[in-house]
Design a protein around this motif. Structure first.
Motif, short mmCIF file in Angstrom:
data_model
loop_
_atom_site.label_atom_id
_atom_site.label_comp_id
_atom_site.label_asym_id
_atom_site.label_seq_id
_atom_site.Cartn_x
_atom_site.Cartn_y
_atom_site.Cartn_z
N PRO A 84 37.22 47.14 39.31
CA PRO A 84 36.86 47.35 37.88
C PRO A 84 36.41 48.90 37.90
O PRO A 84 35.79 49.50 38.87
CB PRO A 84 35.50 46.50 37.51
N ASN A 123 41.23 48.39 34.95
CA ASN A 123 40.62 47.26 35.39
C ASN A 123 39.29 46.83 34.84
O ASN A 123 38.28 47.69 35.01
CB ASN A 123 40.87 47.18 36.88
N GLY A 141 37.77 43.79 35.46
CA GLY A 141 37.36 42.52 36.40
C GLY A 141 37.48 41.11 35.87
O GLY A 141 38.41 40.95 34.92
N THR A 142 36.75 40.22 36.12
CA THR A 142 36.88 38.87 35.77
C THR A 142 36.51 38.49 34.36
O THR A 142 36.92 37.28 34.02
CB THR A 142 36.37 37.96 36.80
N ARG A 195 46.74 37.50 37.77
CA ARG A 195 46.33 36.41 38.34
C ARG A 195 46.61 35.91 39.64
O ARG A 195 47.93 35.53 40.03
CB ARG A 195 46.50 35.09 37.07
N GLU A 219 42.54 32.95 39.82
CA GLU A 219 41.42 33.66 39.10
C GLU A 219 42.18 34.81 38.26
O GLU A 219 42.95 35.34 38.85
CB GLU A 219 40.79 34.26 40.25
N THR A 239 42.24 38.38 36.55
CA THR A 239 41.67 39.72 36.27
C THR A 239 42.08 40.29 34.99
O THR A 239 43.29 40.44 34.79
CB THR A 239 42.01 40.54 37.64
#
Length: 497
Positions: free
Chosen positions: A256, A272, A274-275, A291, A295, A297
């Protein structure tokens, strides 16, 4: 052959294929330009057959030129121009119309109507995007409503929609696989990035039958195998990402706060986050970075429609240069006492303005202005536009530190342009040793899925710096130049809003 991957990089003006070895080095390349079609002002189209045949040709060329160790590749990764929209017949594979390119502005009035109906927030909340002709959704609607017989065929389930990745997967697998990945789906205006699913309500707003839509997979996933007749054997397709997300992966921006910017036909900066998706208050896009293993991002993205395309305009439109590389030599000779600004809104302005009706303009011209000053203004416009994007991202996510910008794409070969970029950002600009980061990202996704390339942390450790450009411009001069740029943009806008 162990560890070798073929990356398909299908771009706006050319198709390329690169074979990477197990050390992540490109060992052979095939590339071919293909025609652009401009049927009306603001319209941009490609022949679907040109996209496919050029891609097939460069794949065969790259594999044919590779040394023996790379000729028999283990997997294929695909990266592609995003948002470009195609619809074809499921039984025959015949397109119903040309591909409508991401730059195309024909749906500007439709987007304006949707905004007037108060729907932009509905779309933005679910997709992270804005109501702009850039995205695929309104292009799909245009094809359904303006090409004879297409809506009826779509409602009978006879047709398939895809962005370029989906079109290539369909062709490569002999029509067996109709799929896309999460990054490309996130650019369609009808994909809910929070639920990771096509959104029925958004499709209803655009009157799009959901039977048109492909299956959405992870960015590193099983997308089927190639028809054995194409390359002499079946090769698994294991990685897919839109070009800007692939470049984010190729630049190893897995943490991130990391930012990359790609300079091709357009310019695209991705941070970026993060999630968890970060909502933009400054007309940036919230999008899916990649992905992996289910998960997601997320990222903030700013899109500039014209970067390298402005250099092409210098060459093809004005005839001021013979090749793109000549632009730097001209710019270096420009009169330093002239402040000429080009706002390259040839197909409207992208982020953070999103003004589809703006058109290009140049300011500060004098009797002494000539090709050198115009060339300099073209190259500087890329830095100014990038500054707009980075400033908006930092405002959206203030906890992110001042980023070091990782850059890639054809324009980054110009040291002059990259130095100006660092100067106008007031931040370092890093150029990697492997400039083919978009293709490298697609290759990593496929190689990682195949189990022959390492995970994100080990791959990040392999990223190497070729040159860092440190800012040298004094702050008062930087502020002055940015003020001149913003005044030029304000004068170019179709409205003063």
């Amino acid at each position: 052959m162990a560890g070798c991957v073929l990356a398909i990089d299908q771009g706006t003006t050319s198709s390329r294929a690169i074979v990477f070895d197990s050390e992540f080095h490109p060992i052979s390349v095939g590339q071919q330009e293909f025609p652009q079609h401009f049927p009306k002002s603001g319209w941009v189209e490609h022949e679907p057959a040109d996209i496919w045949t050029s891609t097939l040709r460069v794949c065969r060329e790259a594999m044919g030129k590779a040394p023996q160790e790379g000729a028999d590749v283990a997997a294929i990764g695909i990266t592609n121009q995003r948002e470009t929209t195609l619809i074809w017949d499921r039984s025959t594979g015949e397109p119903v119309y040309n591909a409508i390119v991401w730059q195309d502005r024909r749906t500007a009035d439709f987007c304006a109507k949707l905004r007037a109906d108060g729907l932009e927030e509905t779309f933005t909340a679910k997709t992270g995007l804005l109501l702009d002709p850039y995205f695929s959704g309104t292009k799909i609607a245009w094809l359904l409503d303006n090409v004879e017989g297409v809506r009826a065929r779509a409602e009978r389930g006879e047709l398939a929609f895809g962005t370029v990745d989906t079109w290539l997967i369909w062709q490569l697998t002999g029509g067996k696989v109709h799929a896309t990945d999460a990054t490309n789906a996130s650019r369609t205006l009808i994909y809910n990035i929070h639920d990771n699913a096509w959104d029925g309500d958004l499709c209803r707003h655009l009157n799009i039958p959901m039977s048109l839509l492909p299956e959405v997979k992870d960015s590193a996933d099983d997308f089927g195998s190639t028809d054995p007749e194409l390359f002499g054997r079946a090769i698994p397709i294991l990685g897919v990402a839109g070009d800007q997300q692939a470049a984010t992966v190729g630049q190893a921006c897995f943490k991130p706060g990391m930012v990359k910017s790609t300079y091709g036909t357009g310019c695209f900066a991705i941070m970026n986050t993060g999630t968890k998706p970060v909502k933009s208050n400054n007309r940036m896009l919230t999008t899916i970075a990649y992905r992996l293993n289910g998960e997601t991002t997320y990222a903030l993205e700013g899109s500039i429609f014209v970067a390298g395309a402005a250099v092409q305009w210098l060459r093809d439109g004005l005839g001021l240069i013979e090749s793109a590389g000549d632009s730097q030599a001209l710019a270096e000779q420009a009169d330093p006492n002239q402040d000429v600004y080009l706002v390259p809104a040839f197909v409207g302005l992208g982020a953070p303005y999103w003004d589809a009706d703006a058109r290009g303009a140049m300011f500060g011209l004098t009797r002494n202005t000539g090709p050198k000053e115009i060339a300099r203004a073209v190259l500087q416009s890329v830095g100014y536009q990038t500054s707009d994007l980075i400033e908006a991202m930092q405002a959206d996510w203030p906890e992110a530190e001042q980023p070091v910008l990782r850059v890639d794409g054809g324009m980054t070969a110009s040291n002059w342009t990259m130095q100006f970029l660092a100067d106008i950002l007031g931040a370092p600009v890093d150029r990697p040793t492997v400039p083919e980061t978009t293709a490298l990202g697609a290759a990593w996704l496929a190689g990682h899925k195949a189990g022959i390339w390492p995970g994100p942390d080990s791959f990040s450790n392999e990223w190497k710096l070729e040159k860092r450009f440190e800012p040298r411009l004094e702050e008062p001069e930087r502020v002055k130049r940015l003020s001149g740029w913003r005044d030029a943009v304000k004068r170019t806008r179709s409205t003063q809003g």
